[in-house]
Structure formats: C-alpha cells, structure tokens
Design a protein around this motif. Structure first.
Motif, PDB file in Angstrom:
ATOM      1  N   ALA A 158       3.334  -2.153  -1.267  1.00 59.36           N
ATOM      2  CA  ALA A 158       2.960  -0.747  -1.119  1.00 59.36           C
ATOM      3  C   ALA A 158       4.122  -0.018  -0.460  1.00 59.36           C
ATOM      4  CB  ALA A 158       1.696  -0.603  -0.277  1.00 59.36           C
ATOM      5  N   ARG A 159       4.237   1.279  -0.691  1.00 58.58           N
ATOM      6  CA  ARG A 159       5.395   2.001  -0.180  1.00 58.58           C
ATOM      7  C   ARG A 159       5.133   2.575   1.197  1.00 58.58           C
ATOM      8  NH1 ARG A 159       7.211   7.397  -3.141  1.00 58.58           N
ATOM      9  NH2 ARG A 159       8.068   7.858  -1.089  1.00 58.58           N
ATOM     10  N   TYR A 160       6.235   2.729   1.966  1.00 63.73           N
ATOM     11  CA  TYR A 160       6.154   3.543   3.169  1.00 63.73           C
ATOM     12  C   TYR A 160       5.884   4.987   2.751  1.00 63.73           C
ATOM     13  CZ  TYR A 160       8.134  -0.330   5.867  1.00 63.73           C
ATOM     14  OH  TYR A 160       8.353  -1.538   6.472  1.00 63.73           O
ATOM     15  N   GLY A 175       1.212   3.464   4.361  1.00 61.64           N
ATOM     16  CA  GLY A 175       2.571   3.426   4.893  1.00 61.64           C
ATOM     17  C   GLY A 175       2.878   4.544   5.847  1.00 61.64           C
ATOM     18  N   ARG A 179      -1.620   3.519  10.135  1.00 61.96           N
ATOM     19  CA  ARG A 179      -1.804   2.082   9.949  1.00 61.96           C
ATOM     20  C   ARG A 179      -1.622   1.299  11.248  1.00 61.96           C
ATOM     21  NH1 ARG A 179       2.590   1.196   7.676  1.00 61.96           N
ATOM     22  NH2 ARG A 179       3.643  -0.272   9.050  1.00 61.96           N
ATOM     23  N   HIS A 191       5.753  -3.705   2.599  1.00 60.22           N
ATOM     24  CA  HIS A 191       6.099  -2.311   2.316  1.00 60.22           C
ATOM     25  C   HIS A 191       7.538  -2.173   1.828  1.00 60.22           C
ATOM     26  CE1 HIS A 191       2.464  -1.541   4.770  1.00 60.22           C
ATOM     27  NE2 HIS A 191       2.369  -0.484   3.980  1.00 60.22           N
TER      28      HIS A 191
END
Length: 471
Positions: A158-160, A175, A179, A191
């Motif tokens: 998953a992306r920041y 991200g 979190r 990430h």
C-alpha cells in the motif's frame, strides 16, 4: 455539457437560500446529549465543539441558527448527488414499506439490481460480482481477505499518503499518520511511495519523470520483498483525504502491468474517488484508459448511494470470484446488502444516469473549479499548488512557495494549527463549509452543485484566504 436536469441558477439570482427557523431549545438539547453521550471519531473529546446541523437540502446544510452553509465538503466526500434528493428519499421509503430488512443469505430484488448497476459502470468486462459491506473500511478489509485466499500469499503493498479505513487491516494499509497509534506491524503491510510531483521523493521535474521513477521504485520494492510473498497491492485510484493527487498518465497502467507480471492482485480503492467524483464514473478511468487498467478487485462506498444509508462493497473479477465457487468465502456481515441501502443505491445510480451528473462533474472541474482555483493560486502567495479533476480538488497552503513548507505541520493541533483554524472560521463566517485537512483545503462539493453555487463558494474561499493569509 451538464444535463438540464442538474440544478442551475441565473447569474442575476442570489444562490444563497434563506435561513430556516430553528427551535433553540431543541438545538440546546442536541448539544447537551452530544456532549454527554456521543463519542466522536479521531478526536480528543473535551477539545471539540461539534457544529449542530439542523437540516440539509441540495448543496446546502443548515447550522444551529438555521443559517445555510454551502457544503464544500460533501460531508466526508460522499454526498455526490447532494442532500435530500427526492428520488432517493422516496426509494428508501418505498423499500421500507415493502421489505425494510432481511438477512444477507436470502436473494432480494433490490440487492441484485444494485449490484448490476454498479458493475455496469465499471470499465471492462471482468468485474461482475459484488460482496456488499456497510462502508469502505469493511470493503478494503474483505478485499484483502479475498486476495490472500485467492493467491495463498500474505503480504500486501500500500502507498504512503493514503487512507483505507479504520478496521484492523484497513488502518494498517493506511499511509497517513492516523495509522501510527494503531500500527502493530503485524498485518503484513509494506508501504511504498506513489507519484506526488509537488513533493517528489524521486527528485522529478516533470510528470512523465515522476511516473517513470515511481514505477521503478515500486518494481524495486516488489523485488526486495519477494514477488511470491505478495498477495495484493491496494491503491486509491486518486488518493483522497491524503491530498487528491491525480496520478500522472500511465502510472496506473504501469502498476497494472507490474502486478500482473508478478501474479499480484490489484485492488483499486474507489471509495472516495468513485461514482462521478473525478468527472468520470470511476477514478481509474480519469485518463480514459480504465479498460486497459482492468483491476482484479475494486472497493466502493460513499458515492454508491451518496451516504443516504451506509453501504460499501467489494467488486470481484471473475477470476477472483471463481476461487470461491466451491469453497466458502471466510467472511460475512449481518447487514450485507441491506435493502434500504441498496434501494438508495439503485435510486442514486439511476438519478446519476438520468440527470447527467457525471458529465456535470466533469464540466465543473474543467470550466468552473479548475480555472477559478488556478486564478486564486496566482493571486495568493500562500497557495503552493492546486490540483484535481471533476469535483475533487486540493489547495495546498504553504509558508513559502520556494521551500514549499506547509503552513501548518502534519498533525498540528492547538496553537500550531491556528492558521488553518482561522481559515475554517473565516469560511464559515461567509456561509461556506470547507473540508480542511492539515495544510490543505479540499474543494469537494456535491457533483450536482450548480455552476453559480460553485462560483459563489469559490469567491468565499478566495475571500477567506485573503482575510487570513494576506501579507
């Protein structure tokens, strides 16, 4: 051009509706009950004073004094067809009289029709099954579960600078700093950086360069993590709360090519970007290449029925759905495909089709919001960048255009957040309800906001910026 069914106003007519009468005692009671019994999300309970909302209609909400506020937030970016759409309100009432609720194991006409309408607007021909949830977090939670079952792998990328929800897996996917307090590091999430030219970690100078370098970075992360260990990659087609960064042309197609090559399930989170918000039915079609991107799973919520009744969903490709043809999917929800929520979805999607809502959203972005924000940026030194599409825009506020230092730091509260608090107050005093997050204000009115309402709201935003941030 927008359909004539989308609300419009004459330039000579004031767009602001008159105030509504309110019951002061009822408002006081609302405040009392809220303070005594309601526990609010993402908040220190003693440090907040929630605005009392006494009603809503179209693009407007009414406060404790009955004063109209133009909703430039769409609440949490979900009232895509505005407040109180008569067709949706009627559909909910009719469904309640016919069949108000039913267990999810039964077949119900309105649930099937909602699923058909949803899948009919997704580009491509592979996305044909919908597992209904009550919101976006549950959708992402179950999408990851399906991908892990389908692949037999555990890790998820998953992306920041993203937000995917507040359930156990979804918050780990997220991200952004929300979190941190919930991150146990135990959910198998890795990430990576997505494209964000304004604050590029790749030292890019053009969109094409940013796209290429972001894809090279992703490929390297996958290589170092081990492709055979990765079940899925979860990506907001257009990151929303984290800053509305429209991906450069070619990025999503590049992600699709990489994930397909490594046997990784591509999950596109369309919870906020979907259903007209980007000026297209879904965010991953914003550059017109949705069929080429062809995700394995799409998650939805919010605009699927404009939030009138809680509803979300996991849309599964034929290949992923087939995994569960002869073995049970290990998940379920009491209110999956709730009849009232599905009735609201059917009415919402039909209204969007009939009234040209998606086309109107595109027009607003191209002809009204985009040009006005670019003009505002040219006149206010505090505006570092404006970016967006359709009715999905971010205005990034900075101390200096040269350094790009945010006007408030990430996660700022109290005195540190004073400039953005003052900006919010200035907007409200002018009858505008903004969506403020960190050092940004997002311009995210309903997709049905009229041209003149949008212009009026942008004028108030302009004036608020001048009041708070003038040199």
């Amino acid at each position: 051009m927008p359909s004539t069914a989308v609300p419009t106003t004459s330039p000579t007519t004031s767009v602001v509706p008159p105030p509504r009468p309110v019951d002061a005692a009822a408002v006081a009671r609302t405040r009392e009950l809220d303070s005594a019994h309601v526990f609010h999300s993402w908040s220190a309970q003693k440090l907040i004073s929630p605005m009392v909302v006494t009603g809503a209609e179209g693009s407007w909400v009414y406060d404790a004094e009955g004063r109209p506020l133009l909703d430039f937030s769409s609440q949490l970016v979900f009232t895509n067809i505005g407040h109180g759409h008569p067709k949706v309100v009627a559909a909910i009432g009719e469904q309640a009289a016919k069949l108000a609720t039913v267990a999810p194991q039964h077949a119900v006409d309105v649930r099937g029709e909602a699923a058909r309408l949803i899948t009919s607007h997704l580009p491509g021909s592979r996305l044909n099954k919908v597992f209904f949830t009550t919101g976006g977090a549950e959708a992402n939670e179950n999408a990851v579960r399906a991908a892990r079952q389908h692949t037999g792998r555990r890790k998820v990328l998953a992306r920041y600078r993203s937000y995917h929800g507040n359930t156990q897996t979804a918050i780990h996917l997220t991200g952004d700093p929300r979190r941190w307090a919930n991150d146990s590091g135990a959910e198998g999430i890795v990430h990576f950086f997505g494209p964000y030219l304004y604050r590029s970690v790749f030292h890019s100078s053009t969109e094409a360069e940013e796209c290429r370098r972001a894809l090279e970075h992703l490929e390297q992360v996958i290589t170092l993590e081990g492709p055979s260990t990765i079940a899925a990659l979860v990506l907001e087609s257009v990151p929303g709360t984290a800053g509305i960064m429209v991906p450069p042309p070619g990025y999503l197609a590049g992600v699709r090519e990489i994930t397909r090559r490594h046997g990784i399930v591509l999950i596109l989170d369309e919870v906020m970007a979907g259903f007209g918000r980007t000026g297209t039915w879904f965010g991953y079609d914003v550059h017109g290449d949705g069929e080429r991107i062809d995700p394995d799973i799409v998650t939805i919520a919010k605009g699927v029925n404009s939030g009138y009744v809680p509803l979300g969903g996991v849309v599964l490709s034929d290949e992923v759905a087939a995994t569960f043809d002869e073995r049970a999917f290990p998940g379920g929800l009491t209110y999956s495909g709730h009849p009232l929520a599905c009735a609201a979805s059917v009415a919402t999607l039909r209204a969007m089709e009939d009234e040209g809502v998606v086309e109107h959203a595109r027009h607003l972005g191209e002809d009204i919001i985009g040009p006005a924000l670019r003009d505002i940026a040219a006149r206010h030194a505090v505006v570092g960048e404006v970016r967006g599409t359709g009715v999905f825009w971010a205005v990034e506020l900075v101390k200096s255009r040269e350094t790009r230092e945010p006007v408030v730091p990430a996660g700022a509260t109290g005195a540190a957040n004073a400039p953005m608090a003052a900006f919010t107050k200035a907007c409200l005093s002018r009858g505008l309800l903004p969506f403020v997050n960190g050092n940004r204000t997002h311009v995210v009115p309903p997709c049905t906001v009229s041209d003149d309402e949008a212009r009026w709201g942008l004028e108030q935003l302009d004036a608020a910026l001048g009041e708070v941030f003038s040199a």
